[in-house]
Design a protein around this motif. Structure first.
Motif, PDB file in Angstrom:
ATOM      1  N   GLU A  76       1.049  -0.995   0.072  1.00 36.47           N
ATOM      2  CA  GLU A  76      -0.286  -0.291  -0.018  1.00 36.47           C
ATOM      3  C   GLU A  76       0.969   1.219   0.012  1.00 36.47           C
ATOM      4  N   GLN A  79       2.382   2.114  -3.339  1.00 35.15           N
ATOM      5  CA  GLN A  79       1.044   2.430  -4.082  1.00 35.15           C
ATOM      6  C   GLN A  79       1.209   3.775  -4.517  1.00 35.15           C
ATOM      7  N   ASN A  80       1.482   4.068  -2.895  1.00 33.23           N
ATOM      8  CA  ASN A  80       1.042   5.434  -2.330  1.00 33.23           C
ATOM      9  C   ASN A  80       1.812   6.481  -2.980  1.00 33.23           C
ATOM     10  N   ARG A  82       4.106   6.167  -5.061  1.00 30.38           N
ATOM     11  CA  ARG A  82       3.984   6.434  -6.532  1.00 30.38           C
ATOM     12  C   ARG A  82       2.446   7.317  -7.555  1.00 30.38           C
ATOM     13  N   ASN A  83       2.166   7.806  -6.494  1.00 29.36           N
ATOM     14  CA  ASN A  83       0.964   8.523  -6.975  1.00 29.36           C
ATOM     15  C   ASN A  83       1.483   9.587  -5.987  1.00 29.36           C
ATOM     16  N   LYS A  84       1.800  10.375  -5.165  1.00 26.38           N
ATOM     17  CA  LYS A  84       2.638  10.979  -4.459  1.00 26.38           C
ATOM     18  C   LYS A  84       3.254  12.294  -5.818  1.00 26.38           C
ATOM     19  N   PRO A  85       2.931  13.193  -6.372  1.00 26.98           N
ATOM     20  CA  PRO A  85       3.230  14.355  -6.644  1.00 26.98           C
ATOM     21  C   PRO A  85       5.417  14.306  -5.876  1.00 26.98           C
ATOM     22  N   GLN A  86       5.782  14.365  -6.700  1.00 23.45           N
ATOM     23  CA  GLN A  86       7.828  15.107  -6.822  1.00 23.45           C
ATOM     24  C   GLN A  86       7.617  16.235  -6.396  1.00 23.45           C
TER      25      GLN A  86
END
Length: 103
Positions: A76, A79-80, A82-86
């Protein structure tokens, strides 16, 4: 006197035989008690081993559950992540993410 000696000898033999018989009976009782004690001891040992195996199985099950839970949480998090903005690279010397001029 001979008759008295014979009686005494026969009396002694009877007493000796009685003592031997009592000794044998006592030995048999001791053997029976020892066998009962040994049987009880072995049963206790078997019960103890059974309980230890059950505890070991419980520990193993808890460890397996902990591993699966931690793997799930890690997936989890992955997955989170990867979705966070850099984060923007607007630090010192990097306006708009590119190096400028002076070193």
């Amino acid at each position: 006197e001979r008759r008295e000696r014979k009686r005494e000898v026969s009396k002694e033999m009877a007493e000796k035989a009685t003592r031997e018989l009592e000794k044998m009976q006592l030995q048999e009782k001791a053997d029976i008690k020892y066998k009962e004690w040994l049987k009880k001891k072995r049963a206790e040992e078997a019960e103890k081993k059974k309980k230890e195996k059950e505890k070991e199985k419980e520990r193993e099950a808890e460890l397996q559950e902990k591993r699966t839970r931690s793997e799930k949480i890690f997936k989890e998090w992955l997955q989170n992540a990867r979705n966070k903005p850099q984060p923007a690279l607007n630090g010192y010397g990097f306006p708009d993410g590119k190096s400028t001029g002076l070193y």
